[in-house]
Design an enzyme around this catalytic site. Structure first.
Site, PDB file in Angstrom:
ATOM      1  CE  LYS A   1      -9.348 -14.791 -16.142  1.00 22.26           C
ATOM      2  NZ  LYS A   1      -7.888 -14.843 -16.554  1.00 22.26           N
TER       3      LYS A   1
ATOM      4  CB  THR B   1      -8.548 -15.013 -24.262  1.00 23.67           C
ATOM      5  OG1 THR B   1      -9.605 -14.477 -23.477  1.00 23.67           O
ATOM      6  CG2 THR B   1      -8.196 -14.116 -25.417  1.00 23.67           C
TER       7      THR B   1
ATOM      8  CG  HIS C   1     -10.043  -8.993 -23.749  1.00 27.37           C
ATOM      9  ND1 HIS C   1     -10.363 -10.306 -23.988  1.00 27.37           N
ATOM     10  CD2 HIS C   1      -8.985  -9.020 -22.887  1.00 27.37           C
ATOM     11  CE1 HIS C   1      -9.534 -11.093 -23.296  1.00 27.37           C
ATOM     12  NE2 HIS C   1      -8.690 -10.330 -22.637  1.00 27.37           N
TER      13      HIS C   1
ATOM     14  CB  SER D   1     -12.755 -16.945 -14.343  1.00 22.49           C
ATOM     15  OG  SER D   1     -11.473 -17.021 -14.890  1.00 22.49           O
TER      16      SER D   1
HETATM   17  P1  A3P Z   1     -10.824 -20.402 -14.606  1.00 24.09           P
HETATM   18  O1  A3P Z   1     -10.335 -19.217 -13.857  1.00 24.09           O
HETATM   19  O2  A3P Z   1     -12.296 -20.648 -14.433  1.00 24.09           O
HETATM   20  O3  A3P Z   1     -10.028 -21.649 -14.339  1.00 24.09           O
HETATM   21  P2  A3P Z   1      -8.717 -16.078 -20.429  1.00 24.09           P
HETATM   22  O4  A3P Z   1      -7.635 -16.796 -21.163  1.00 24.09           O
HETATM   23  O5  A3P Z   1      -9.767 -15.509 -21.322  1.00 24.09           O
HETATM   24  O6  A3P Z   1      -8.174 -15.126 -19.432  1.00 24.09           O
HETATM   25  O7  A3P Z   1      -9.540 -17.200 -19.611  1.00 24.09           O
HETATM   26  C1  A3P Z   1      -8.964 -17.849 -18.516  1.00 24.09           C
HETATM   27  C2  A3P Z   1      -9.869 -18.990 -18.098  1.00 24.09           C
HETATM   28  O8  A3P Z   1      -9.789 -20.043 -19.088  1.00 24.09           O
HETATM   29  C3  A3P Z   1      -9.430 -19.611 -16.778  1.00 24.09           C
HETATM   30  O9  A3P Z   1     -10.640 -20.096 -16.179  1.00 24.09           O
HETATM   31  C4  A3P Z   1      -8.545 -20.741 -17.270  1.00 24.09           C
HETATM   32  O10 A3P Z   1      -8.323 -21.765 -16.330  1.00 24.09           O
HETATM   33  C5  A3P Z   1      -9.377 -21.248 -18.459  1.00 24.09           C
HETATM   34  N1  A3P Z   1      -8.603 -22.060 -19.393  1.00 24.09           N
HETATM   35  C6  A3P Z   1      -7.421 -21.781 -19.956  1.00 24.09           C
HETATM   36  N2  A3P Z   1      -6.993 -22.819 -20.699  1.00 24.09           N
HETATM   37  C7  A3P Z   1      -7.932 -23.776 -20.617  1.00 24.09           C
HETATM   38  C8  A3P Z   1      -8.065 -25.103 -21.150  1.00 24.09           C
HETATM   39  N3  A3P Z   1      -7.131 -25.626 -21.927  1.00 24.09           N
HETATM   40  N4  A3P Z   1      -9.177 -25.796 -20.841  1.00 24.09           N
HETATM   41  C9  A3P Z   1     -10.135 -25.276 -20.051  1.00 24.09           C
HETATM   42  N5  A3P Z   1     -10.066 -24.039 -19.498  1.00 24.09           N
HETATM   43  C10 A3P Z   1      -8.976 -23.299 -19.780  1.00 24.09           C
END
Ligand code: A3P
Length: 289
Positions: free
Chosen positions: A42, A45, A102, A132
């Site tokens: 979160k 990635t 991760h 998140s």
């Molecule tokens: P939120 O739940 O706070 O919106 P991961 O890919 O590590 O699982 O992380 C997911 C988080 O990154 C989510 O956060 C998601 O919305 C955010 N995220 C993904 N793409 C993004 C982007 N282009 N800009 C900003 N946040 C992004």
């Protein structure tokens, strides 16, 4: 040791397959031109992977799509019934490969160090990660019910969530940053000035890319675009695995959303614990929006 270090990962039925796959992960043969993307869950990635994928395709997003079989960045330690494991997928991919993990730094397969692979780590502040993660636990059905937010905050503080302690993860990678060819990035910086962070990445990779290509990558990897894009929004996942009606994977994509969720008491408790965990570390995060 692995079990302990990954929190409750192995108490979650689907992740249990990872255990069976562990010898394969440990024996993974990195190639010198692999680029490893490492994060705690979160922390952005999917965002960082998409940026790198676009860079690796010189901003040719059509080509990214055409190469779809290769362009999804395999998840090193992933193993699930009926599909190729992360390691098996990676073995089929031509160089240069992007690899996603991760894992905490000390559990990384030795060959990444032996081959002196470049690594980009992205960290995000603990409070936004926990929020998140809370939504992700609810929508990604492989996880157990996270309970109330208070219960989940406690589990997070205790490192009893999948992949274990956030505190150890971010500090572990931070402490190793001089021993590896490692670029340590922050979600909050990427949010504030993605152009500057992409330039940092390009410099680290020793790549030169035309300004218009950077502009195209910036557009393609903006939150709004990624939320619409079926290749990044996970909406093609079966509902049994991810239920987007509970929370979309591309949820808010902002910094500071924790302030809409934490009560004053929860925040005080979290801060107190945070200070204990991070004492003595020079690793600092921006918590505010
Ligand atoms: P939120 O739940 O706070 O919106 P991961 O890919 O590590 O699982 O992380 C997911 C988080 O990154 C989510 O956060 C998601 O919305 C955010 N995220 C993904 N793409 C993004 C982007 N282009 N800009 C900003 N946040 C992004």
């Amino acid at each position: 040791v692995i079990r302990q270090d990954l929190g409750c990962l192995y108490d979650i039925p689907l992740y249990k397959c990872f255990v069976a796959g562990w010898p394969q992960v440990e024996a993974f043969q990195a190639r010198p031109d692999d680029l490893l993307i490492a994060t705690y869950p979160k922390s952005g990635t999917t965002w960082l992977s998409e940026i790198l994928d676009a860079i690796y395709h010189d901003g040719d997003l059509e080509k990214c799509r055409r190469d779809a079989i290769y362009n999804r960045v395999p998840f090193l330690e992933m193993k699930a019934p009926g599909i190729l494991s992360g390691v098996e997928q990676l073995e089929k991919i031509p160089s240069p490969r992007l690899v996603k993990t991760h894992l905490p730094v000390h559990l990384l397969p030795a060959s990444f160090q032996e081959k002196d692979c470049k690594v980009i780590y992205m960290a995000r502040n603990a409070k936004d990660v926990v929020i998140s993660y809370y939504y992700f636990y609810q929508m990604a059905k492989i996880h157990p019910d996270p309970g109330t937010l208070s219960e989940f905050l406690q589990a997070f503080m205790d490192g009893k969530v999948a992949y274990g302690s956030w505190y150890k993860h971010v500090k572990g990678w931070w402490e190793k940053r001089h021993e590896k060819r490692l670029l340590y990035l922050f979600y909050e910086d990427m949010k504030k000035d993605p152009r500057r962070e992409i330039q940092k990445i390009l410099q680290f990779l020793g790549k030169e890319v035309a300004e218009e290509t950077v502009a195209r990558i910036l557009h393609h990897t903006s939150f709004q675009e990624m939320k619409k894009n079926p290749a990044t929004n996970y909406e093609t996942m079966p509902t049994e695995l991810m239920d987007h009606s509970l929370s979309p994977f591309m949820r808010k994509g902002i910094s500071g959303d924790w302030a809409n969720h934490f009560t004053v008491a929860q925040n005080e408790r979290f801060d107190q614990h945070y200070q204990q965990q991070m004492a003595g570390s020079d690793l600092c995060f921006q918590m505010e929006a």
